[in-house]
Design a protein around this motif. Structure first.
Motif, PDB file in Angstrom:
ATOM      1  N   LYS A   1       9.428  -0.360   0.063  1.00  0.00           N
ATOM      2  CA  LYS A   1       9.409  -0.075  -1.374  1.00  0.00           C
ATOM      3  C   LYS A   1       8.433  -1.001  -2.080  1.00  0.00           C
ATOM      4  CE  LYS A   1      12.533   0.786  -5.229  1.00  0.00           C
ATOM      5  NZ  LYS A   1      13.925   0.743  -5.700  1.00  0.00           N
ATOM      6  N   GLN A   2       8.418  -2.278  -1.653  1.00  0.00           N
ATOM      7  CA  GLN A   2       7.537  -3.247  -2.275  1.00  0.00           C
ATOM      8  C   GLN A   2       6.071  -2.903  -2.022  1.00  0.00           C
ATOM      9  OE1 GLN A   2       8.870  -6.928  -0.565  1.00  0.00           O
ATOM     10  NE2 GLN A   2      10.463  -7.254  -2.082  1.00  0.00           N
ATOM     11  N   TYR A   3       5.768  -2.238  -0.880  1.00  0.00           N
ATOM     12  CA  TYR A   3       4.389  -1.949  -0.526  1.00  0.00           C
ATOM     13  C   TYR A   3       4.036  -0.468  -0.683  1.00  0.00           C
ATOM     14  CZ  TYR A   3       4.029  -6.691   1.211  1.00  0.00           C
ATOM     15  OH  TYR A   3       4.000  -8.051   1.291  1.00  0.00           O
ATOM     16  N   GLN A   4       4.749   0.234  -1.533  1.00  0.00           N
ATOM     17  CA  GLN A   4       4.389   1.616  -1.833  1.00  0.00           C
ATOM     18  C   GLN A   4       3.079   1.628  -2.624  1.00  0.00           C
ATOM     19  OE1 GLN A   4       7.690   3.379  -3.852  1.00  0.00           O
ATOM     20  NE2 GLN A   4       8.746   3.949  -1.981  1.00  0.00           N
TER      21      GLN A   4
ATOM     22  N   HIS B   1      -1.874  -0.658  -2.245  1.00  0.00           N
ATOM     23  CA  HIS B   1      -0.870  -1.379  -3.017  1.00  0.00           C
ATOM     24  C   HIS B   1      -1.480  -2.684  -3.512  1.00  0.00           C
ATOM     25  CE1 HIS B   1       3.124  -2.802  -4.251  1.00  0.00           C
ATOM     26  NE2 HIS B   1       2.691  -3.985  -3.851  1.00  0.00           N
ATOM     27  N   LEU B   2      -1.490  -2.854  -4.844  1.00  0.00           N
ATOM     28  CA  LEU B   2      -1.997  -4.080  -5.472  1.00  0.00           C
ATOM     29  C   LEU B   2      -0.852  -4.696  -6.257  1.00  0.00           C
ATOM     30  CD1 LEU B   2      -5.397  -2.655  -6.784  1.00  0.00           C
ATOM     31  CD2 LEU B   2      -4.949  -3.789  -4.599  1.00  0.00           C
ATOM     32  N   SER B   3      -0.424  -5.906  -5.841  1.00  0.00           N
ATOM     33  CA  SER B   3       0.789  -6.511  -6.413  1.00  0.00           C
ATOM     34  C   SER B   3       0.508  -7.560  -7.476  1.00  0.00           C
ATOM     35  CB  SER B   3       1.626  -7.142  -5.291  1.00  0.00           C
ATOM     36  OG  SER B   3       0.877  -8.105  -4.593  1.00  0.00           O
TER      37      SER B   3
ATOM     38  N   ILE C   1      -9.771  -8.274  -6.625  1.00  0.00           N
ATOM     39  CA  ILE C   1     -10.354  -8.109  -5.285  1.00  0.00           C
ATOM     40  C   ILE C   1     -10.710  -6.646  -5.045  1.00  0.00           C
ATOM     41  CG2 ILE C   1      -9.875  -8.261  -2.812  1.00  0.00           C
ATOM     42  CD1 ILE C   1      -8.084 -10.689  -3.445  1.00  0.00           C
ATOM     43  N   ALA C   2      -9.808  -5.736  -5.466  1.00  0.00           N
ATOM     44  CA  ALA C   2     -10.051  -4.302  -5.288  1.00  0.00           C
ATOM     45  C   ALA C   2     -11.252  -3.842  -6.116  1.00  0.00           C
ATOM     46  CB  ALA C   2      -8.807  -3.508  -5.675  1.00  0.00           C
ATOM     47  N   VAL C   3     -11.397  -4.388  -7.323  1.00  0.00           N
ATOM     48  CA  VAL C   3     -12.558  -4.059  -8.167  1.00  0.00           C
ATOM     49  C   VAL C   3     -13.838  -4.496  -7.465  1.00  0.00           C
ATOM     50  CG1 VAL C   3     -13.737  -4.630 -10.336  1.00  0.00           C
ATOM     51  CG2 VAL C   3     -11.296  -4.111 -10.355  1.00  0.00           C
ATOM     52  N   GLY C   4     -13.789  -5.691  -6.849  1.00  0.00           N
ATOM     53  CA  GLY C   4     -14.947  -6.174  -6.099  1.00  0.00           C
ATOM     54  C   GLY C   4     -15.255  -5.314  -4.886  1.00  0.00           C
ATOM     55  N   ALA C   5     -14.195  -4.861  -4.201  1.00  0.00           N
ATOM     56  CA  ALA C   5     -14.385  -3.995  -3.033  1.00  0.00           C
ATOM     57  C   ALA C   5     -15.012  -2.662  -3.433  1.00  0.00           C
ATOM     58  CB  ALA C   5     -13.041  -3.766  -2.340  1.00  0.00           C
ATOM     59  N   LEU C   6     -14.583  -2.120  -4.573  1.00  0.00           N
ATOM     60  CA  LEU C   6     -15.168  -0.861  -5.060  1.00  0.00           C
ATOM     61  C   LEU C   6     -16.636  -1.054  -5.394  1.00  0.00           C
ATOM     62  CD1 LEU C   6     -14.758   2.096  -5.930  1.00  0.00           C
ATOM     63  CD2 LEU C   6     -14.116   1.245  -8.193  1.00  0.00           C
ATOM     64  N   SER C   7     -16.946  -2.189  -6.010  1.00  0.00           N
ATOM     65  CA  SER C   7     -18.344  -2.487  -6.352  1.00  0.00           C
ATOM     66  C   SER C   7     -19.197  -2.626  -5.090  1.00  0.00           C
ATOM     67  CB  SER C   7     -18.401  -3.781  -7.172  1.00  0.00           C
ATOM     68  OG  SER C   7     -19.734  -4.108  -7.510  1.00  0.00           O
TER      69      SER C   7
ATOM     70  N   ILE D   1      -7.000  -5.698   1.523  1.00  0.00           N
ATOM     71  CA  ILE D   1      -6.247  -4.744   0.709  1.00  0.00           C
ATOM     72  C   ILE D   1      -5.541  -3.751   1.623  1.00  0.00           C
ATOM     73  CG2 ILE D   1      -6.379  -2.962  -1.079  1.00  0.00           C
ATOM     74  CD1 ILE D   1      -6.986  -5.743  -2.117  1.00  0.00           C
ATOM     75  N   MET D   2      -4.216  -3.559   1.406  1.00  0.00           N
ATOM     76  CA  MET D   2      -3.462  -2.570   2.173  1.00  0.00           C
ATOM     77  C   MET D   2      -3.861  -1.169   1.711  1.00  0.00           C
ATOM     78  SD  MET D   2       0.317  -4.263   2.294  1.00  0.00           S
ATOM     79  CE  MET D   2       0.879  -2.971   3.382  1.00  0.00           C
ATOM     80  N   THR D   3      -4.269  -0.342   2.667  1.00  0.00           N
ATOM     81  CA  THR D   3      -4.824   0.960   2.302  1.00  0.00           C
ATOM     82  C   THR D   3      -3.979   2.132   2.785  1.00  0.00           C
ATOM     83  OG1 THR D   3      -6.230   0.835   4.267  1.00  0.00           O
ATOM     84  CG2 THR D   3      -7.196   0.150   2.169  1.00  0.00           C
ATOM     85  N   GLY D   4      -2.672   1.981   2.785  1.00  0.00           N
ATOM     86  CA  GLY D   4      -1.786   3.117   3.027  1.00  0.00           C
ATOM     87  C   GLY D   4      -1.784   3.599   4.456  1.00  0.00           C
ATOM     88  N   GLU D   5      -1.524   4.881   4.631  1.00  0.00           N
ATOM     89  CA  GLU D   5      -1.284   5.475   5.944  1.00  0.00           C
ATOM     90  C   GLU D   5      -2.570   5.589   6.759  1.00  0.00           C
ATOM     91  OE1 GLU D   5       0.632   9.156   5.237  1.00  0.00           O
ATOM     92  OE2 GLU D   5       2.437   8.258   4.402  1.00  0.00           O
ATOM     93  N   GLU D   6      -2.368   5.700   8.094  1.00  0.00           N
ATOM     94  CA  GLU D   6      -3.486   5.778   9.020  1.00  0.00           C
ATOM     95  C   GLU D   6      -3.883   7.215   9.358  1.00  0.00           C
ATOM     96  OE1 GLU D   6      -5.283   3.247  10.103  1.00  0.00           O
ATOM     97  OE2 GLU D   6      -4.079   1.859   8.913  1.00  0.00           O
TER      98      GLU D   6
END
Length: 403
Positions: free
Chosen positions: A136-139, A189-191, A198-204, A263-268
Protein backbone atom coordinates in the motif's frame (compact mmCIF):
# COMPACT_ATOMS: atom_id res chain seq x y z
CA UNK A 1 2.69 -64.09 63.57
CA UNK A 2 2.28 -60.28 63.81
CA UNK A 3 5.81 -59.74 65.23
CA UNK A 4 7.13 -61.73 62.29
CA UNK A 5 5.27 -59.55 59.78
CA UNK A 6 6.51 -56.42 61.48
CA UNK A 7 10.04 -57.67 61.07
CA UNK A 8 9.45 -58.69 57.44
CA UNK A 9 7.80 -55.40 56.40
CA UNK A 10 10.99 -53.21 56.27
CA UNK A 11 12.75 -55.88 54.25
CA UNK A 12 9.85 -56.07 51.82
CA UNK A 13 9.88 -52.26 51.40
CA UNK A 14 13.59 -52.26 50.75
CA UNK A 15 13.19 -55.07 48.23
CA UNK A 16 10.39 -53.17 46.49
CA UNK A 17 12.56 -50.04 46.23
CA UNK A 18 15.39 -52.04 44.73
CA UNK A 19 12.94 -53.72 42.36
CA UNK A 20 11.65 -50.33 41.24
CA UNK A 21 15.21 -49.16 40.64
CA UNK A 22 15.97 -52.32 38.73
CA UNK A 23 12.76 -51.87 36.74
CA UNK A 24 13.79 -48.37 35.72
CA UNK A 25 17.26 -49.55 34.76
CA UNK A 26 16.18 -52.72 32.94
CA UNK A 27 14.72 -52.41 29.42
CA UNK A 28 11.03 -53.09 28.84
CA UNK A 29 11.69 -56.39 27.11
CA UNK A 30 13.34 -57.81 30.22
CA UNK A 31 10.63 -56.77 32.71
CA UNK A 32 8.64 -60.04 32.73
CA UNK A 33 11.43 -61.56 34.86
CA UNK A 34 10.49 -59.07 37.54
CA UNK A 35 7.10 -60.81 37.89
CA UNK A 36 8.79 -64.11 38.58
CA UNK A 37 11.00 -62.54 41.27
CA UNK A 38 7.96 -60.92 42.80
CA UNK A 39 6.18 -64.29 42.75
CA UNK A 40 9.13 -65.73 44.68
CA UNK A 41 8.84 -63.04 47.32
CA UNK A 42 5.13 -63.71 47.60
CA UNK A 43 5.86 -67.42 47.97
CA UNK A 44 8.33 -66.74 50.77
CA UNK A 45 5.82 -64.47 52.48
CA UNK A 46 3.17 -67.15 52.17
CA UNK A 47 5.57 -69.75 53.50
CA UNK A 48 6.30 -67.50 56.49
CA UNK A 49 2.63 -67.13 57.27
CA UNK A 50 1.79 -70.83 56.86
CA UNK A 51 0.88 -72.99 60.01
CA UNK A 52 3.68 -74.79 61.78
CA UNK A 53 2.89 -78.52 60.95
CA UNK A 54 6.24 -80.28 60.85
CA UNK A 55 9.91 -79.86 61.83
CA UNK A 56 11.14 -79.27 58.29
CA UNK A 57 8.89 -76.30 57.95
CA UNK A 58 10.09 -75.02 61.36
CA UNK A 59 13.73 -75.27 60.25
CA UNK A 60 12.92 -73.38 57.01
CA UNK A 61 11.03 -70.73 58.96
CA UNK A 62 13.93 -70.26 61.36
CA UNK A 63 16.33 -69.94 58.45
CA UNK A 64 14.08 -67.40 56.72
CA UNK A 65 13.58 -65.55 60.02
CA UNK A 66 17.34 -65.32 60.52
CA UNK A 67 17.93 -64.04 56.98
CA UNK A 68 15.10 -61.54 57.31
CA UNK A 69 16.45 -60.33 60.63
CA UNK A 70 19.84 -59.67 59.07
CA UNK A 71 18.18 -57.84 56.20
CA UNK A 72 16.07 -55.86 58.64
CA UNK A 73 19.16 -54.78 60.54
CA UNK A 74 20.77 -53.71 57.30
CA UNK A 75 17.64 -51.84 56.20
CA UNK A 76 17.36 -50.03 59.53
CA UNK A 77 20.81 -48.51 58.97
CA UNK A 78 20.43 -44.99 57.54
CA UNK A 79 21.05 -44.67 53.79
CA UNK A 80 24.07 -42.74 52.72
CA UNK A 81 23.17 -39.44 51.02
CA UNK A 82 24.73 -40.70 47.80
CA UNK A 83 23.11 -44.12 47.87
CA UNK A 84 20.67 -45.17 45.16
CA UNK A 85 17.83 -45.77 47.63
CA UNK A 86 18.26 -42.34 49.16
CA UNK A 87 18.24 -40.67 45.77
CA UNK A 88 15.22 -42.68 44.66
CA UNK A 89 13.30 -41.70 47.78
CA UNK A 90 14.07 -38.05 47.17
CA UNK A 91 13.00 -38.14 43.53
CA UNK A 92 9.62 -36.53 42.74
CA UNK A 93 6.95 -38.73 41.12
CA UNK A 94 8.80 -41.80 42.32
CA UNK A 95 5.77 -44.01 41.72
CA UNK A 96 5.18 -42.71 38.19
CA UNK A 97 5.71 -45.24 35.45
CA UNK A 98 8.10 -44.61 32.57
CA UNK A 99 5.35 -45.09 29.99
CA UNK A 100 3.28 -42.45 31.77
CA UNK A 101 6.21 -40.04 31.80
CA UNK A 102 6.83 -40.69 28.11
CA UNK A 103 3.15 -40.15 27.40
CA UNK A 104 3.18 -36.87 29.29
CA UNK A 105 6.29 -35.77 27.42
CA UNK A 106 4.69 -36.70 24.11
CA UNK A 107 1.56 -34.74 25.01
CA UNK A 108 3.67 -31.78 26.04
CA UNK A 109 5.68 -32.04 22.82
CA UNK A 110 2.46 -32.22 20.80
CA UNK A 111 1.16 -29.17 22.64
CA UNK A 112 4.40 -27.32 21.89
CA UNK A 113 4.14 -28.29 18.22
CA UNK A 114 0.56 -27.04 18.07
CA UNK A 115 1.59 -23.87 19.82
CA UNK A 116 4.44 -23.42 17.41
CA UNK A 117 2.07 -24.01 14.53
CA UNK A 118 -0.35 -21.43 15.88
CA UNK A 119 2.51 -19.01 16.48
CA UNK A 120 3.89 -19.64 13.01
CA UNK A 121 0.46 -19.01 11.54
CA UNK A 122 0.26 -15.77 13.46
CA UNK A 123 3.69 -14.82 12.16
CA UNK A 124 2.55 -15.57 8.60
CA UNK A 125 -0.55 -13.44 9.11
CA UNK A 126 1.53 -10.62 10.57
CA UNK A 127 3.96 -10.99 7.68
CA UNK A 128 1.05 -10.80 5.22
CA UNK A 129 -0.30 -7.70 6.94
CA UNK A 130 3.14 -6.09 6.80
CA UNK A 131 3.41 -7.02 3.13
CA UNK A 132 -0.03 -5.54 2.40
CA UNK A 133 0.93 -2.39 4.29
CA UNK A 134 4.21 -2.22 2.41
CA UNK A 135 2.44 -2.72 -0.93
CA UNK A 136 0.00 0.00 0.00
CA UNK A 137 2.85 2.34 0.86
CA UNK A 138 4.46 1.73 -2.56
CA UNK A 139 1.37 1.98 -4.74
CA UNK A 140 1.94 4.22 -7.80
CA UNK A 141 1.03 7.86 -7.23
CA UNK A 142 2.80 9.50 -10.19
CA UNK A 143 3.04 8.67 -13.88
CA UNK A 144 4.52 9.85 -17.17
CA UNK A 145 1.69 10.97 -19.44
CA UNK A 146 1.46 11.39 -23.19
CA UNK A 147 -1.45 13.89 -23.40
CA UNK A 148 -4.07 13.52 -26.15
CA UNK A 149 -4.78 16.97 -27.62
CA UNK A 150 -6.11 16.24 -31.12
CA UNK A 151 -9.76 17.48 -31.16
CA UNK A 152 -10.70 14.76 -33.66
CA UNK A 153 -9.67 12.02 -31.21
CA UNK A 154 -11.28 13.63 -28.16
CA UNK A 155 -14.47 14.37 -30.13
CA UNK A 156 -14.74 10.79 -31.42
CA UNK A 157 -14.25 9.39 -27.92
CA UNK A 158 -16.92 11.73 -26.61
CA UNK A 159 -19.31 10.34 -29.23
CA UNK A 160 -18.56 6.77 -28.08
CA UNK A 161 -19.10 7.72 -24.44
CA UNK A 162 -22.44 9.37 -25.23
CA UNK A 163 -23.61 6.30 -27.17
CA UNK A 164 -22.72 4.00 -24.27
CA UNK A 165 -24.39 6.19 -21.64
CA UNK A 166 -27.58 6.31 -23.72
CA UNK A 167 -27.73 2.51 -23.47
CA UNK A 168 -26.71 2.34 -19.79
CA UNK A 169 -27.01 5.52 -17.70
CA UNK A 170 -25.09 3.96 -14.81
CA UNK A 171 -21.85 3.99 -16.82
CA UNK A 172 -21.77 7.80 -16.92
CA UNK A 173 -19.73 7.58 -13.69
CA UNK A 174 -17.14 5.42 -15.45
CA UNK A 175 -16.32 7.88 -18.22
CA UNK A 176 -12.96 9.68 -18.44
CA UNK A 177 -13.23 13.41 -19.15
CA UNK A 178 -11.84 14.59 -22.47
CA UNK A 179 -9.32 16.84 -20.69
CA UNK A 180 -7.88 13.79 -18.87
CA UNK A 181 -7.32 11.60 -21.94
CA UNK A 182 -3.74 10.37 -22.15
CA UNK A 183 -1.47 7.38 -22.75
CA UNK A 184 0.42 6.21 -19.67
CA UNK A 185 4.10 5.66 -20.43
CA UNK A 186 5.34 4.81 -16.95
CA UNK A 187 4.04 4.64 -13.36
CA UNK A 188 6.03 5.20 -10.16
CA UNK A 189 5.83 5.88 -6.44
CA UNK A 190 7.24 9.18 -5.12
CA UNK A 191 6.99 9.51 -1.33
CA UNK A 192 8.68 12.90 -0.75
CA UNK A 193 9.50 16.24 -2.34
CA UNK A 194 13.07 15.03 -2.73
CA UNK A 195 11.94 12.03 -4.78
CA UNK A 196 9.71 14.30 -6.88
CA UNK A 197 12.77 16.48 -7.63
CA UNK A 198 14.75 13.37 -8.60
CA UNK A 199 11.91 12.29 -10.91
CA UNK A 200 11.82 15.77 -12.50
CA UNK A 201 15.55 15.44 -13.14
CA UNK A 202 15.09 11.96 -14.61
CA UNK A 203 12.40 13.27 -16.98
CA UNK A 204 14.71 16.08 -18.05
CA UNK A 205 17.54 13.58 -18.67
CA UNK A 206 15.14 11.48 -20.75
CA UNK A 207 14.76 14.27 -23.32
CA UNK A 208 18.31 13.80 -24.64
CA UNK A 209 17.81 10.05 -25.13
CA UNK A 210 14.34 10.50 -26.67
CA UNK A 211 15.66 13.12 -29.09
CA UNK A 212 18.39 10.66 -30.13
CA UNK A 213 15.77 7.99 -30.78
CA UNK A 214 13.51 10.35 -32.75
CA UNK A 215 16.37 11.87 -34.78
CA UNK A 216 14.12 14.80 -35.70
CA UNK A 217 11.41 12.54 -37.13
CA UNK A 218 7.73 13.28 -36.59
CA UNK A 219 5.91 10.47 -34.79
CA UNK A 220 2.23 10.00 -35.66
CA UNK A 221 0.32 7.70 -33.31
CA UNK A 222 -2.82 6.24 -34.91
CA UNK A 223 -5.75 5.28 -32.69
CA UNK A 224 -8.18 2.71 -34.07
CA UNK A 225 -10.58 0.15 -32.59
CA UNK A 226 -11.84 -0.51 -29.06
CA UNK A 227 -10.81 -3.25 -26.66
CA UNK A 228 -11.06 -3.97 -22.92
CA UNK A 229 -9.20 -5.33 -19.88
CA UNK A 230 -11.29 -8.10 -18.24
CA UNK A 231 -14.44 -6.11 -19.07
CA UNK A 232 -13.44 -3.61 -16.36
CA UNK A 233 -11.66 -1.02 -18.52
CA UNK A 234 -12.57 0.22 -21.99
CA UNK A 235 -9.80 1.69 -24.15
CA UNK A 236 -8.91 2.72 -27.70
CA UNK A 237 -6.16 0.69 -29.35
CA UNK A 238 -2.96 2.15 -30.69
CA UNK A 239 -2.49 0.79 -34.22
CA UNK A 240 0.64 -1.35 -34.59
CA UNK A 241 3.24 0.26 -36.88
CA UNK A 242 6.83 1.52 -36.85
CA UNK A 243 5.87 4.55 -34.82
CA UNK A 244 4.20 2.40 -32.17
CA UNK A 245 7.37 0.28 -31.93
CA UNK A 246 9.37 3.50 -31.48
CA UNK A 247 7.03 4.60 -28.69
CA UNK A 248 7.61 1.27 -26.89
CA UNK A 249 11.36 1.76 -27.20
CA UNK A 250 11.01 5.25 -25.71
CA UNK A 251 9.05 3.83 -22.79
CA UNK A 252 11.76 1.22 -22.08
CA UNK A 253 14.49 3.87 -22.26
CA UNK A 254 12.67 6.18 -19.86
CA UNK A 255 12.06 3.29 -17.46
CA UNK A 256 15.78 2.49 -17.31
CA UNK A 257 16.67 6.14 -16.70
CA UNK A 258 14.21 6.43 -13.81
CA UNK A 259 15.38 3.14 -12.29
CA UNK A 260 19.01 4.27 -12.45
CA UNK A 261 17.95 7.31 -10.42
CA UNK A 262 16.49 4.99 -7.75
CA UNK A 263 12.83 5.60 -8.67
CA UNK A 264 10.43 2.65 -8.28
CA UNK A 265 8.76 2.19 -11.65
CA UNK A 266 5.90 -0.21 -10.96
CA UNK A 267 5.28 -3.58 -12.57
CA UNK A 268 7.67 -5.49 -14.82
CA UNK A 269 5.04 -6.55 -17.36
CA UNK A 270 5.45 -5.47 -20.98
CA UNK A 271 4.36 -1.96 -21.96
CA UNK A 272 1.07 -1.94 -23.88
CA UNK A 273 0.16 1.61 -24.98
CA UNK A 274 -3.60 2.31 -24.88
CA UNK A 275 -6.03 5.20 -24.46
CA UNK A 276 -8.50 4.57 -21.62
CA UNK A 277 -11.90 6.24 -21.97
CA UNK A 278 -13.89 4.41 -19.27
CA UNK A 279 -13.24 2.24 -16.21
CA UNK A 280 -15.45 0.87 -13.45
CA UNK A 281 -12.87 1.68 -10.77
CA UNK A 282 -13.72 5.39 -11.06
CA UNK A 283 -16.73 4.80 -8.78
CA UNK A 284 -17.01 2.41 -5.81
CA UNK A 285 -20.79 2.67 -6.01
CA UNK A 286 -20.73 1.74 -9.68
CA UNK A 287 -18.62 -1.38 -9.07
CA UNK A 288 -21.31 -2.67 -6.73
CA UNK A 289 -23.96 -2.17 -9.41
CA UNK A 290 -22.00 -3.17 -12.54
CA UNK A 291 -19.61 -6.11 -12.39
CA UNK A 292 -18.63 -6.10 -16.07
CA UNK A 293 -18.88 -3.76 -19.04
CA UNK A 294 -20.98 -5.31 -21.79
CA UNK A 295 -18.92 -5.22 -25.05
CA UNK A 296 -22.13 -4.93 -27.08
CA UNK A 297 -22.45 -1.34 -25.77
CA UNK A 298 -19.59 -0.21 -28.03
CA UNK A 299 -19.92 -2.83 -30.75
CA UNK A 300 -20.66 -0.14 -33.40
CA UNK A 301 -17.25 1.46 -32.74
CA UNK A 302 -15.28 -1.80 -32.56
CA UNK A 303 -13.09 -0.91 -35.56
CA UNK A 304 -13.63 2.85 -35.62
CA UNK A 305 -10.71 5.11 -36.62
CA UNK A 306 -10.36 7.89 -34.05
CA UNK A 307 -7.45 9.90 -35.49
CA UNK A 308 -3.71 10.54 -35.13
CA UNK A 309 -1.83 12.19 -32.28
CA UNK A 310 1.54 13.80 -32.97
CA UNK A 311 4.07 12.95 -30.26
CA UNK A 312 5.21 16.29 -28.90
CA UNK A 313 5.24 16.18 -25.09
CA UNK A 314 5.61 14.02 -21.97
CA UNK A 315 4.37 15.17 -18.54
CA UNK A 316 5.20 14.03 -15.00
CA UNK A 317 1.72 13.97 -13.44
CA UNK A 318 0.29 13.30 -9.99
CA UNK A 319 -2.56 10.82 -9.53
CA UNK A 320 -3.62 12.33 -6.19
CA UNK A 321 -3.16 16.10 -6.41
CA UNK A 322 -6.05 18.29 -7.54
CA UNK A 323 -6.58 18.29 -11.30
CA UNK A 324 -6.41 21.40 -13.47
CA UNK A 325 -9.65 23.24 -14.39
CA UNK A 326 -9.67 21.62 -17.83
CA UNK A 327 -9.63 18.13 -16.24
CA UNK A 328 -5.96 17.35 -16.94
CA UNK A 329 -3.78 16.05 -14.13
CA UNK A 330 -1.56 18.16 -11.89
CA UNK A 331 1.72 18.45 -13.78
CA UNK A 332 5.11 18.66 -12.01
CA UNK A 333 7.25 18.95 -15.15
CA UNK A 334 7.21 18.47 -18.94
CA UNK A 335 9.57 17.82 -21.83
CA UNK A 336 8.80 18.96 -25.39
CA UNK A 337 10.13 17.50 -28.65
CA UNK A 338 11.00 19.61 -31.71
CA UNK A 339 10.89 23.39 -32.16
CA UNK A 340 8.06 23.12 -34.67
CA UNK A 341 5.69 22.09 -31.91
CA UNK A 342 6.33 25.07 -29.60
CA UNK A 343 3.71 27.27 -31.34
CA UNK A 344 1.22 24.41 -31.14
CA UNK A 345 1.91 24.08 -27.43
CA UNK A 346 1.22 27.77 -26.85
CA UNK A 347 -2.02 27.50 -28.79
CA UNK A 348 -2.99 24.40 -26.83
CA UNK A 349 -2.27 26.16 -23.52
CA UNK A 350 -4.43 29.14 -24.56
CA UNK A 351 -7.21 26.79 -25.70
CA UNK A 352 -7.21 25.01 -22.34
CA UNK A 353 -7.32 28.28 -20.42
CA UNK A 354 -10.18 29.50 -22.62
CA UNK A 355 -12.10 26.28 -22.00
CA UNK A 356 -11.67 26.79 -18.26
CA UNK A 357 -13.15 30.32 -18.55
CA UNK A 358 -16.09 29.32 -20.74
CA UNK A 359 -18.41 28.25 -17.88
CA UNK A 360 -17.91 31.62 -16.18
CA UNK A 361 -18.53 33.51 -19.42
CA UNK A 362 -21.74 31.57 -19.97
CA UNK A 363 -22.96 32.54 -16.48
CA UNK A 364 -22.30 36.21 -17.21
CA UNK A 365 -24.11 35.90 -20.54
CA UNK A 366 -27.16 34.39 -18.84
CA UNK A 367 -27.20 37.21 -16.27
CA UNK A 368 -27.11 39.85 -19.01
CA UNK A 369 -30.09 38.30 -20.79
CA UNK A 370 -32.30 38.84 -17.70
CA UNK A 371 -34.57 41.95 -18.08
CA UNK A 372 -34.27 42.82 -14.41
CA UNK A 373 -30.49 42.76 -14.52
CA UNK A 374 -30.43 44.82 -17.72
CA UNK A 375 -32.77 47.46 -16.16
CA UNK A 376 -30.65 47.61 -13.02
CA UNK A 377 -27.44 48.03 -15.02
CA UNK A 378 -29.01 50.77 -17.19
CA UNK A 379 -30.21 52.63 -14.10
CA UNK A 380 -26.79 52.46 -12.48
CA UNK A 381 -25.11 53.67 -15.66
CA UNK A 382 -27.61 56.57 -15.98
CA UNK A 383 -27.07 57.60 -12.35
CA UNK A 384 -23.30 57.46 -12.70
CA UNK A 385 -23.52 59.62 -15.86
CA UNK A 386 -25.82 62.13 -14.20
CA UNK A 387 -23.54 62.40 -11.17
CA UNK A 388 -20.50 62.90 -13.40
CA UNK A 389 -22.22 65.71 -15.32
CA UNK A 390 -23.25 67.41 -12.08
CA UNK A 391 -19.73 67.25 -10.68
CA UNK A 392 -18.30 68.60 -13.93
CA UNK A 393 -20.78 71.50 -14.00
CA UNK A 394 -20.14 72.50 -10.39
CA UNK A 395 -16.42 72.32 -11.04
CA UNK A 396 -16.76 74.72 -14.01
CA UNK A 397 -19.00 77.13 -12.02
CA UNK A 398 -16.54 77.25 -9.13
CA UNK A 399 -13.62 78.30 -11.34
CA UNK A 400 -12.72 82.03 -11.39
CA UNK A 401 -12.90 84.03 -14.69
CA UNK A 402 -9.16 84.42 -14.68
CA UNK A 403 -8.55 80.70 -14.30
Amino acid sequence: MRPLLRQLLPALCSAAARALLARRAVPMALRPAEGAARAGVDARSAAGAAPDHDGLENIQQKKIFKENKEKTQQSEEPHAPDSVDFLMAEMPFVDTDIEDEHSMHATSELSIKKKRKRTTGREIEEGTERKKKKNKQYQPNYFISLPITNPKITGSIQAVQDAIVQKDQRLSKAMVRSGSLHVTMLVMHLSSEEEISIAVGALSDSKVFVDDLLKGKRVDLSFQGIDHFRNQVGFVNLAENDHTALLKEIAETMKKIFQEKGIMTGEERAFKPHLTFMKLSKSTELRKQVKKIDPSLYEDFKNHYFGDEILHRFDLCSMLKKKQPNGYYYCESSIVFGKSHEADLVKEALRRETQALLPRLNQIKELLTSPEIRTKISKELFEDRHNSNSKWKSCIDSESPNA
